[in-house]
Design a protein around this motif. Structure first.
Motif, short mmCIF file in Angstrom:
data_model
loop_
_atom_site.label_atom_id
_atom_site.label_comp_id
_atom_site.label_asym_id
_atom_site.label_seq_id
_atom_site.Cartn_x
_atom_site.Cartn_y
_atom_site.Cartn_z
N MET A 1 0.85 -1.20 0.00
CA MET A 1 0.00 0.00 0.00
C MET A 1 0.88 1.24 0.00
O MET A 1 1.25 1.76 1.05
CB MET A 1 -0.87 0.01 1.25
N ARG A 2 1.21 1.72 -1.18
CA ARG A 2 2.08 2.90 -1.23
C ARG A 2 1.26 4.07 -1.73
O ARG A 2 0.84 4.10 -2.88
CB ARG A 2 3.22 2.60 -2.19
N PRO A 3 1.06 5.06 -0.85
CA PRO A 3 0.25 6.22 -1.28
C PRO A 3 0.92 6.89 -2.48
O PRO A 3 2.15 7.03 -2.51
CB PRO A 3 0.26 7.12 -0.05
N GLY A 4 0.12 7.32 -3.40
CA GLY A 4 0.65 7.87 -4.65
C GLY A 4 1.54 9.08 -4.47
O GLY A 4 2.47 9.29 -5.24
N SER A 5 1.28 9.87 -3.44
CA SER A 5 2.02 11.11 -3.29
C SER A 5 3.27 10.94 -2.42
O SER A 5 4.03 11.88 -2.25
CB SER A 5 1.11 12.16 -2.66
N ALA A 6 3.47 9.76 -1.83
CA ALA A 6 4.58 9.59 -0.88
C ALA A 6 5.92 9.45 -1.59
O ALA A 6 5.99 8.95 -2.71
CB ALA A 6 4.33 8.37 0.01
N LEU A 7 6.95 9.93 -0.89
CA LEU A 7 8.31 9.73 -1.36
C LEU A 7 8.86 8.49 -0.67
O LEU A 7 8.84 8.39 0.56
CB LEU A 7 9.17 10.94 -0.98
N ARG A 8 9.34 7.53 -1.45
CA ARG A 8 9.90 6.32 -0.84
C ARG A 8 11.42 6.47 -0.77
O ARG A 8 12.09 6.66 -1.79
CB ARG A 8 9.51 5.09 -1.64
N VAL A 9 11.96 6.37 0.43
CA VAL A 9 13.40 6.51 0.65
C VAL A 9 13.95 5.23 1.25
O VAL A 9 13.39 4.68 2.20
CB VAL A 9 13.72 7.67 1.62
N LEU A 10 15.05 4.75 0.68
CA LEU A 10 15.78 3.62 1.26
C LEU A 10 17.05 4.16 1.90
O LEU A 10 17.87 4.80 1.23
CB LEU A 10 16.09 2.58 0.18
N GLY A 11 17.17 3.97 3.20
CA GLY A 11 18.35 4.45 3.92
C GLY A 11 19.31 3.30 4.19
O GLY A 11 18.86 2.19 4.47
N VAL A 12 20.59 3.58 4.08
CA VAL A 12 21.60 2.55 4.36
C VAL A 12 22.64 3.09 5.33
O VAL A 12 23.23 4.14 5.11
CB VAL A 12 22.31 2.07 3.08
N ASP A 13 22.81 2.34 6.43
CA ASP A 13 23.88 2.63 7.39
C ASP A 13 24.95 1.59 7.12
O ASP A 13 24.86 0.46 7.58
CB ASP A 13 23.31 2.50 8.80
N PRO A 14 25.98 1.93 6.32
CA PRO A 14 26.89 0.90 5.80
C PRO A 14 27.86 0.38 6.85
O PRO A 14 28.24 1.09 7.78
CB PRO A 14 27.64 1.63 4.68
N GLY A 15 28.25 -0.86 6.70
CA GLY A 15 29.22 -1.48 7.60
C GLY A 15 29.40 -2.93 7.21
O GLY A 15 28.50 -3.53 6.62
N LEU A 16 30.57 -3.48 7.53
CA LEU A 16 30.84 -4.87 7.17
C LEU A 16 30.14 -5.83 8.13
O LEU A 16 29.59 -6.84 7.72
CB LEU A 16 32.34 -5.15 7.23
N THR A 17 30.17 -5.51 9.41
CA THR A 17 29.60 -6.41 10.42
C THR A 17 28.09 -6.24 10.50
O THR A 17 27.36 -7.21 10.64
CB THR A 17 30.23 -6.12 11.80
N ARG A 18 27.64 -5.00 10.40
CA ARG A 18 26.21 -4.72 10.40
C ARG A 18 25.93 -3.63 9.39
O ARG A 18 26.40 -2.51 9.54
CB ARG A 18 25.75 -4.26 11.78
N CYS A 19 25.18 -3.96 8.36
CA CYS A 19 24.78 -2.98 7.35
C CYS A 19 23.27 -2.84 7.44
O CYS A 19 22.53 -3.75 7.06
CB CYS A 19 25.23 -3.45 5.97
N GLY A 20 22.81 -1.72 7.97
CA GLY A 20 21.37 -1.51 8.16
C GLY A 20 20.72 -0.98 6.89
O GLY A 20 21.26 -0.11 6.21
N ILE A 21 19.54 -1.51 6.57
CA ILE A 21 18.77 -1.06 5.41
C ILE A 21 17.35 -0.79 5.89
O ILE A 21 16.73 -1.66 6.50
CB ILE A 21 18.73 -2.15 4.31
N GLY A 22 16.85 0.41 5.64
CA GLY A 22 15.49 0.75 6.07
C GLY A 22 14.75 1.50 4.98
O GLY A 22 15.34 2.35 4.31
N VAL A 23 13.48 1.19 4.80
CA VAL A 23 12.67 1.84 3.76
C VAL A 23 11.46 2.50 4.42
O VAL A 23 10.77 1.87 5.23
CB VAL A 23 12.19 0.83 2.71
N VAL A 24 11.23 3.77 4.06
CA VAL A 24 10.06 4.49 4.58
C VAL A 24 9.35 5.20 3.43
O VAL A 24 9.96 5.56 2.42
CB VAL A 24 10.45 5.54 5.65
N ASP A 25 8.04 5.37 3.59
CA ASP A 25 7.26 6.23 2.69
C ASP A 25 6.94 7.49 3.47
O ASP A 25 6.45 7.42 4.61
CB ASP A 25 5.95 5.54 2.29
N VAL A 26 7.21 8.63 2.87
CA VAL A 26 6.98 9.91 3.57
C VAL A 26 6.04 10.77 2.74
O VAL A 26 6.32 11.07 1.57
CB VAL A 26 8.32 10.64 3.84
N GLU A 27 4.92 11.14 3.38
CA GLU A 27 3.92 11.97 2.72
C GLU A 27 4.37 13.42 2.64
O GLU A 27 5.28 13.83 3.36
CB GLU A 27 2.60 11.92 3.49
#
Lengths: 200, 200
Positions: A1-27
């Motif tokens: 369910m992705r609202p048509g007007s939202a901006l979808r951003v994928l954020g990455v906190d890079p690292g070899l041991t732990r690389c975080g990946i997060g996705v948000v929709d922002v109206e």
């Protein structure tokens, strides 16, 4: 369910041991929704090529699955701990190239820019960032694993960058801000941004 | 014309402004032949994502075209110039992941290991390395652009690593060396390797 007007951003906190990946929709009104979050982990016992491949495959799978409009990556500083900085830079290179290969724009943000954007303080600790990420995304429990919150904070910070709450041009597009519309958090964000520009 | 018994090595001297890529075929008797060499260049005026994408695309095209058995990459040290080290690390991460994605093993070598292997001195200057690369590959002119010689030296050093001239197990396979079979260059190489292991 992705609202048509939202901006979808994928954020990455890079690292070899732990690389975080997060996705948000922002109206456009700054309201944000969690789409997905993960942490790719490899141990120092694995060879470097296997570790970097695991990160490349995870990031590419997430880019293809969630099709973000923009990728936000934590800016790597050479002032970091020398024993970890090389791996962080190698991972960030892979993430940036994977986004570029798909024609997705990449934005780099410093940790203090991110902290200022989500908490109002560029020096907020990890717990404060996690609390604000939970509040902003209306989560009842903290994102797991713990490092995942940083990737989400990065994505939120990028989406809010330069946006005033309720302004028609909010949600991540580059736009001139009117000083009167700034919240304290946004003023800190602007200051952190200006400082980063001077430093860079 | 790739001799059936030769080891094909693709060497990469990573960097944002100049990323050298060199391919050599090395026979079991250490005789080496130039297969191809290039330098991918991007300027600081281009955005980081475009620069890293250019490197990714060039390396992937060369891996697919020349199908090396092994990729040798210069080991990045955090002691390098801080203004360039991040870009070098980002580029090297991309190269390593691209090789790993194709199931090609990756070896990392320090600049002094490479210099010792091709010139006999871990402190050889750029001109000496270029001269030896020309001699080893039987080239009448220096490889162009100038930085290309470093990528070729890296590939040669890897192929010769742990090999004694004329030994049946030469050409890059890990093998125990007998001290009596060592040339002065190989002794320096062993010393440089041992030192790198201690340092890492």
């Amino acid at each position: 369910m992705r609202p048509g007007s939202a901006l979808r951003v994928l954020g990455v906190d890079p690292g070899l041991t732990r690389c975080g990946i997060g996705v948000v929709d922002v109206e456009r009104d700054r309201r944000a929704t969690l789409v997905g979050v993960t942490v790719v982990g490899t141990t120092a016992h694995e060879p470097l090529d296997a570790r970097l491949l695991a990160i490349a495959e995870a990031v590419e799978a997430w880019l293809d699955r969630f099709e973000p409009e923009v990728v936000a990556v934590e800016r790597v500083f050479s002032q970091m701990n020398v024993s970890t900085v090389m791996g962080v830079a190698q991972a960030s290179g892979i993430v940036i190239a994977a986004a570029a290969k798909r024609g997705i724009p990449v934005a780099l943000h410093t940790p203090s820019e991110v902290k200022a954007a989500v908490t109002g303080s560029g020096r907020a600790d990890k717990a404060a960032v996690t609390r604000m990420v939970m509040k902003i995304l209306r989560l009842e429990t903290a994102p797991r694993p713990a490092d995942a919150a940083d990737a989400l904070a990065l994505a939120l910070a990028h989406a809010w960058r330069g946006s005033a709450p309720g302004s028609p041009s909010a949600a991540g597009r580059t736009t001139a801000m009117t000083a009167t519309a700034l919240t304290p958090a946004q003023r800190l964000w602007q200051e952190a941004e200006a400082k980063a520009r001077r430093g860079g």
